[in-house]
Motif scaffolding. Structure first.
Motif, PDB file in Angstrom:
ATOM      1  N   LEU A 111       1.462  -0.970  -0.560  1.00 28.21           N
ATOM      2  CA  LEU A 111       2.710  -1.146  -1.298  1.00 28.21           C
ATOM      3  C   LEU A 111       3.799  -0.187  -0.824  1.00 28.21           C
ATOM      4  O   LEU A 111       4.971  -0.387  -1.146  1.00 28.21           O
ATOM      5  CB  LEU A 111       2.463  -0.949  -2.797  1.00 28.21           C
ATOM      6  N   ARG A 112       3.408   0.853  -0.082  1.00 31.19           N
ATOM      7  CA  ARG A 112       4.425   1.749   0.473  1.00 31.19           C
ATOM      8  C   ARG A 112       5.299   1.037   1.489  1.00 31.19           C
ATOM      9  O   ARG A 112       6.411   1.502   1.787  1.00 31.19           O
ATOM     10  CB  ARG A 112       3.750   2.961   1.125  1.00 31.19           C
ATOM     11  N   GLY A 113       4.816  -0.062   2.031  1.00 34.31           N
ATOM     12  CA  GLY A 113       5.604  -0.841   2.982  1.00 34.31           C
ATOM     13  C   GLY A 113       6.436  -1.925   2.326  1.00 34.31           C
ATOM     14  O   GLY A 113       7.064  -2.727   3.036  1.00 34.31           O
ATOM     15  N   TYR A 114       6.437  -1.994   1.014  1.00 36.47           N
ATOM     16  CA  TYR A 114       7.203  -3.003   0.284  1.00 36.47           C
ATOM     17  C   TYR A 114       8.273  -2.337  -0.578  1.00 36.47           C
ATOM     18  O   TYR A 114       8.206  -1.144  -0.875  1.00 36.47           O
ATOM     19  CB  TYR A 114       6.295  -3.825  -0.636  1.00 36.47           C
ATOM     20  N   SER A 115       9.213  -3.130  -0.969  1.00 34.51           N
ATOM     21  CA  SER A 115      10.166  -2.762  -2.017  1.00 34.51           C
ATOM     22  C   SER A 115      10.370  -3.989  -2.883  1.00 34.51           C
ATOM     23  O   SER A 115      10.027  -5.112  -2.480  1.00 34.51           O
ATOM     24  CB  SER A 115      11.500  -2.307  -1.410  1.00 34.51           C
ATOM     25  N   VAL A 116      10.920  -3.799  -4.048  1.00 33.37           N
ATOM     26  CA  VAL A 116      11.169  -4.930  -4.938  1.00 33.37           C
ATOM     27  C   VAL A 116      12.135  -5.915  -4.278  1.00 33.37           C
ATOM     28  O   VAL A 116      11.972  -7.136  -4.367  1.00 33.37           O
ATOM     29  CB  VAL A 116      11.710  -4.441  -6.298  1.00 33.37           C
ATOM     30  N   GLU A 117      13.124  -5.378  -3.569  1.00 30.06           N
ATOM     31  CA  GLU A 117      14.091  -6.252  -2.903  1.00 30.06           C
ATOM     32  C   GLU A 117      13.418  -7.078  -1.813  1.00 30.06           C
ATOM     33  O   GLU A 117      13.675  -8.286  -1.685  1.00 30.06           O
ATOM     34  CB  GLU A 117      15.213  -5.403  -2.301  1.00 30.06           C
TER      35      GLU A 117
END
Length: 327
Positions: free
Chosen positions: A220-226
């Motif tokens: 999840l560190r490679g994701y963002s909500v956007e």
């Protein structure tokens, strides 16, 4: 005043009774925890996806239904093995999650040694199902197990690859269904299932990111909500296009393919819109299976879509009935 003390080895009656009752009541709790460990509700994935291949077959025979049932059993067992194995490996991370901390192994209801024995038993039963089942290829089940071992060890830590690996497991279920009945695999249907599964997994990742951040899942560190929002939009488009192209071209609908596509378009779009509302507005999507089964709008649209495709399929396979109805 003289205080009369009880004998040294005397034990209060309530304590003695609880000591007798504890083992008896512990067994049902252990059995319930072992059942919860394999997530029986998630068997719906195999119950819905493996038989999709029956849509493309000319007739439903008992042998074909039996082979489909055997394939479902194999994938249900494979999924159970994966759930137990993942919960053993992820027990430390699951304790950091607000919901997954209640899973049987993370919560301490099932000891790790018991879970390992349970996993060995499930694998033995799966080998029996594959070994003594109908003489059909079972490589999608084996590929699913290999994929999930790779997922647990490496793939789940790689952003974007992690969601693709999970979605691929759903596509393998559909492929196994086609192999079970010996029909040609429909490429557009597999793409539609893959993209729709990818949509649900991305929605789940987004909810995890909002609820607990990257502490529970390193990828999840490679994701963002956007980013998750953009990926949801892309996979929604791909799901709709692939599904509608399948209905128009490869589905066994004959001359009614175009009518089925036109009637299915608003239903499919509404279902996708409804899912986006659940994820982006209502804050849902954390448990895709439970969410889809409980949402009345999505469930009702799914039933309507099944009716449209079912009626057009019957009309295509029974021209005399269609001529009688449409004259």
């Amino acid at each position: 005043m003289r205080v009369i003390e009880p004998p040294f080895n005397a034990e209060p009656e309530s304590t003695a009774e609880s000591a007798v009752e504890k083992p008896a009541s512990a067994r049902p709790r252990t059995v319930a925890a072992l059942v919860a460990l394999i997530r029986p509700l998630h068997s719906a994935k195999s119950l819905l996806l493996v038989p999709i291949a029956l849509v493309d077959t000319g007739g439903w025979t008992l042998p074909a239904l039996g082979r489909i049932g055997w394939a479902i059993a194999a994938f249900v067992l494979a999924g159970a093995c994966v759930y137990v194995g993942n919960d053993i490996v992820d027990r430390h991370r699951d304790r950091l999650h607000p919901v997954k901390c209640h899973r049987p192994i993370a919560a301490g209801h099932v000891p790790v040694r018991v879970a390992l024995v349970y996993l060995a038993f499930l694998l033995a039963v799966l080998c029996g199902v594959i070994g003594f089942g109908p003489g059909r290829p079972y490589w999608p089940v084996l590929a699913y197990l290999v994929l999930n071992v790779a997922y647990s060890r490496v793939l789940k830590h790689i952003p974007l690859i992690d969601v693709g690996a999970v979605a691929l497991g759903f596509a393998l279920r559909v492929i196994q269904g086609y192999l079970a009945i010996g029909e040609r695999i429909s490429g557009w249907l597999v793409v539609a299932v893959f993209s729709l599964s990818l949509l649900l997994v991305i929605g789940k990742r987004r909810q995890e990111l909002v609820e607990s951040g990257p502490a529970h899942r390193p990828a999840l560190r490679g994701y963002s909500v956007e980013l998750a929002d953009h990926l949801l939009q892309l996979t929604c488009v791909l799901s709709a296009i692939a599904g509608l192209i399948y209905v128009r071209t490869e589905a066994p609908l004959g001359p009614y393919g175009q009518a089925a596509m036109l009637l299915s378009t608003p239903l499919a779009l509404f279902a996708l819109f409804r899912y986006l509302k659940v994820v982006l507005v209502d804050g849902g999507g954390g448990d895709p299976v439970r969410g889809l089964l409980r949402d009345r709008g999505i469930a009702a649209t799914g039933v309507a879509l099944a009716i449209v495709l079912g009626v057009t399929t019957v009309l295509a396979r029974h021209p005399a009935l269609a001529a009688e109805i449409l004259r």
